[in-house]
Design a protein around this motif. Structure first.
Motif, PDB file in Angstrom:
ATOM      1  N   LEU B  80       0.750  -1.032   0.186  1.00 32.31           N
ATOM      2  CA  LEU B  80       0.390  -0.127   0.245  1.00 32.31           C
ATOM      3  C   LEU B  80       0.994   1.349  -0.397  1.00 32.31           C
ATOM      4  O   LEU B  80       2.459   1.303   0.335  1.00 32.31           O
ATOM      5  N   ASN B  82       0.175   4.556   1.507  1.00 33.38           N
ATOM      6  CA  ASN B  82      -0.076   4.814   2.677  1.00 33.38           C
ATOM      7  C   ASN B  82       0.215   6.267   3.009  1.00 33.38           C
ATOM      8  O   ASN B  82       1.481   6.514   3.855  1.00 33.38           O
ATOM      9  N   PRO B 124      -9.483   5.175   5.496  1.00 39.20           N
ATOM     10  CA  PRO B 124      -8.894   5.056   4.387  1.00 39.20           C
ATOM     11  C   PRO B 124      -9.077   3.275   4.096  1.00 39.20           C
ATOM     12  O   PRO B 124      -9.414   2.732   3.234  1.00 39.20           O
ATOM     13  N   ALA B 125      -8.755   2.575   5.141  1.00 40.40           N
ATOM     14  CA  ALA B 125      -9.196   1.261   5.218  1.00 40.40           C
ATOM     15  C   ALA B 125     -10.160   0.988   5.157  1.00 40.40           C
ATOM     16  O   ALA B 125     -10.161  -0.596   3.794  1.00 40.40           O
ATOM     17  N   LYS B 128     -10.714   1.679   0.994  1.00 39.05           N
ATOM     18  CA  LYS B 128     -10.426   0.798  -0.242  1.00 39.05           C
ATOM     19  C   LYS B 128     -10.453  -0.970  -0.142  1.00 39.05           C
ATOM     20  O   LYS B 128     -10.852  -1.519  -0.885  1.00 39.05           O
ATOM     21  N   GLU B 135      -5.788   3.933  -1.862  1.00 37.02           N
ATOM     22  CA  GLU B 135      -5.301   5.168  -1.069  1.00 37.02           C
ATOM     23  C   GLU B 135      -4.757   6.181  -0.775  1.00 37.02           C
ATOM     24  O   GLU B 135      -4.409   6.345   0.100  1.00 37.02           O
ATOM     25  N   SER B 138      -7.708   8.548  -1.189  1.00 36.72           N
ATOM     26  CA  SER B 138      -8.254   8.680   0.267  1.00 36.72           C
ATOM     27  C   SER B 138      -7.587   9.097   0.717  1.00 36.72           C
ATOM     28  O   SER B 138      -7.805  10.324   1.407  1.00 36.72           O
ATOM     29  N   THR B 139      -6.162   8.900   1.293  1.00 37.43           N
ATOM     30  CA  THR B 139      -6.111   9.769   2.290  1.00 37.43           C
ATOM     31  C   THR B 139      -4.960  10.943   2.764  1.00 37.43           C
ATOM     32  O   THR B 139      -4.692  11.486   2.891  1.00 37.43           O
ATOM     33  N   PHE B 237      -3.390  -0.101   7.647  1.00 38.01           N
ATOM     34  CA  PHE B 237      -3.628   0.563   7.954  1.00 38.01           C
ATOM     35  C   PHE B 237      -3.737   0.857   9.545  1.00 38.01           C
ATOM     36  O   PHE B 237      -3.391   2.109  10.228  1.00 38.01           O
TER      37      PHE B 237
END
Lengths: 301, 343
Positions: B80, B82, B124-125, B128, B135, B138-139, B237
């Protein structure tokens, strides 16, 4: 009330420019199979250098082209790492975003001697095409629409577009047909970054008329979300860009309206474009088809 | 065994080369901007490493960025990207201030940071896992939303009635003890190193860590091996949220003199972005992150000395960090250089 509606619509046309240019560029790049998440940094750096070019030459149009040139250079860097060195597609993008934060944060005090913010003088900014009581319309809005339509036409109606799409969809077959996969991927990446550079410079030498280290404000990523929303289609990216531009502009309008300020804190309104982006992306995923080789390095057997 | 040593040293050497290239390009840009690169770098290194005080400042600057780097690193090990540590730090700091003002205790403050990190990072988790939202997008959107929401809380909910430039402070009873008097180094540094060691232990010595790494390496293989990649994504996450929530908490509980959030959130802004660089230079490995965190901390601590003694804007350090990360992105840097030398 009608005045507010008209001025918000004109504002949306302006706010859509960096989003649409970046989204359309990203569509071409990803149709050829190259993912670039460095647009946020490209927008920021080209806004910074675009203002410098405009102020040195005294011509905002050269500033705009200078921004596109900076975008082109960053696209070449990204294309070189991802296409020719077969590197990861995401990490260099992250690198460019961090680099932009650094260069602009360093550059503003180093070049202009001011802390945090530089106002571009009005004589270095692009003259509006139409000036009305509701707001003014920039010639760059027209240019953006023309670029979008042309790109759409090339991508879907010409042999060149077919080749670009084929290297992102099935590079092995394209290779077998004698298409130089690496060259098309590289050029598509450079094209995408150049458009983003144009959009970045538009923010400093036209629309916002200022350079700050937060100038891009997530627009590079909103543009990527818009690209997904469009289903990798330039004309739909234009529509999506207008919708996002509308919310971008609306949040500014609502924030500065005293009657609303009393009810909702302005900080909550400011989250609107980001919230809309999230909701739209969460609502449409699963319904779109990603180009098959998107983000995957292609190595000849 | 030989392959093992090579596997350990090659990334180390590549990171070192990236650092050297970054500093060289930084020197060129400094010279172009009319500054003396030697003067700037001498002031930077001397300020950060030349004294006990400098070392203390280096380690205290490393504390939050080791933690935010772990957020990115744990994500990267699970496949990911993140980049939501930035927003999570704000809420970690806010929660620590609120929790400790209700019950003045270090553990309560850390718990506040952890809870804030878990809650914010679960967004976000879930996006996703249940909606397939990338992600990266979104993050970043959540970082911007966090910025404005946190700004609202800082200005409207927890402002300091005696000083408009900051929020209410963490009570004395919930502050980390200072290690070296007169510096900013507190025992909070131990928390970040411990977090890195725990992350290392989880990743390489537990079943969960194995599942995280396998999902990151090859999702299909993971599924074939009976591992649920969705579970791995959520855990990645959540663990990341704990790390950056702690980064915010330790920042207000362990960094004198204010023990509060200052105007414009200046003292808690930017750690998420720095953490990405720290993690990439540390090759997303918790132990590598400790060392690259100390290196980036040194750059930060030395930046102030550089600004005072050489007159170079301290933002220069951010630029050098960016160049280092772009260089890190070049695959097989060492092989490329070798080939270049042979030619």
């Amino acid at each position: 009330m009608m005045d507010a509606v008209i001025s918000t619509l004109i504002g949306a046309l302006t706010a859509m420019v960096p989003l649409v240019l970046t989204s359309v560029g990203a569509v071409v790049s990803e149709r050829a199979g190259v993912v670039n998440i460095g647009y946020e940094g490209i927008l920021l750096m080209s806004a910074f250098f675009g203002a410098i070019f405009a102020e040195i030459t005294g011509n905002p149009w050269i500033g705009l082209l200078g921004g596109a040139f900076v975008g082109m250079l960053l696209g070449m860097l990204h294309g070189f790492i991802t296409v020719y060195l077969k590197g990861d597609h995401v990490i260099p993008g992250i690198g460019v975003n961090l680099l932009a934060l650094g260069i602009v944060a360093f550059g503003i005090p180093a070049y202009w001697g001011t802390a945090g913010q530089h106002q571009v003088p009005s004589n270095f900014r692009i003259e509006p095409l139409i000036k009305t009581a509701y707001g003014s319309l920039s010639p760059v809005v027209i240019i953006t629409i023309v670029i979008t339509v042309l790109t759409h036409w090339v991508l879907f109606k010409t042999p060149l577009g077919l080749r670009i799409r084929s290297v992102g969809e099935n590079p092995e077959a394209a290779d077998a047909l004698g298409i130089n996969v690496e060259r098309y991927r590289f050029l598509a990446t450079v094209y995408g970054a150049t458009l983003a550079g144009l959009g970045g410079a538009f923010m400093s030498v036209d629309w916002l008329g200022t350079v700050t280290k937060q100038l891009s404000a997530g627009r590079g990523f909103i543009a990527l979300a818009n690209m997904v929303f469009s289903g990798w289609n330039p004309l739909r990216a234009l529509l999506g860009g207008f919708i996002f531009g509308f919310f971008d502009n609306l949040s500014v309008w609502v924030r500065t309206t005293p009657a609303v300020q009393k009810v909702i804190p302005w900080q909550f309104v400011a989250t609107l474009p980001y919230l809309v982006t999230l909701i739209i992306v969460a609502g449409i995923i699963g319904k779109v088809r990603v180009p098959k080789w998107d983000g995957k390095p292609y190595k000849r057997e | 065994m030989k392959a093992n040593i090579k596997g350990f040293f090659k990334p180390l050497v590549e990171s070192l080369i990236a650092i050297i290239i970054g500093m060289l390009i930084g020197a060129i840009i400094l010279a172009f901007s009319g500054y003396s690169p030697t003067e700037a770098y001498v002031a930077l290194f001397d300020g950060a490493l030349g004294s006990k005080y400098g070392w203390a400042m280096t380690l205290s600057a490393a504390t939050p960025i080791i933690l935010t780097a772990l957020t990115f690193g744990l994500g990267a090990r699970t496949g990911l990207f993140n980049i939501g540590a930035e927003g999570t730090v704000y809420f970690g700091a806010i929660a620590a201030i609120i929790f400790t003002n209700i019950l003045g205790n270090v553990l309560i403050g850390l718990l506040g940071g952890i809870i804030a990190g878990l809650v914010w990072m679960s967004i976000p988790a879930f996006l996703k896992v249940f909606r397939g939202v990338n992600e990266v997008v979104s993050t970043i959107m959540l970082n911007w939303m966090a910025y404005f929401i946190a700004l609202y809380i800082v200005l409207q909910k927890i402002p300091n009635p005696d000083d408009p430039n900051k929020t209410i402070a963490v009570p004395v009873s919930a502050r980390f003890p200072i290690v070296i008097r007169g510096t900013e180094l507190s025992w909070a540094f131990v928390i970040s190193v411990a977090a890195a060691l725990i992350a290392y232990y989880i990743l390489w010595h537990t079943t969960l860590g194995y599942e995280l790494r396998v999902s990151g390496y090859n999702e299909r293989a993971a599924r074939y091996g009976g591992i649920n990649p969705k579970k791995a994504v959520i855990w990645s996450f959540l663990l990341g949220g704990i790390m950056s929530g702690l980064a915010g908490a330790t920042e207000v509980m362990g960094r004198p003199p204010s023990y509060a959030i200052s105007q414009g959130m200046a003292n808690i802004y930017g750690y998420g972005f720095d953490g990405i660089g720290v993690s990439l230079v540390g090759r997303n490995h918790p132990i590598g992150i400790i060392f690259s965190g100390i290196f980036f901390g040194m750059l930060k601590a030395g930046a102030t000395a550089m600004q005072i003694e050489a007159g170079v804007p301290l933002e220069m350090v951010r630029m050098v960090q960016g160049i280092i990360v772009v260089t890190v992105a070049i695959p097989g840097l060492l092989d490329l250089l070798k080939r270049g030398v042979r030619k």
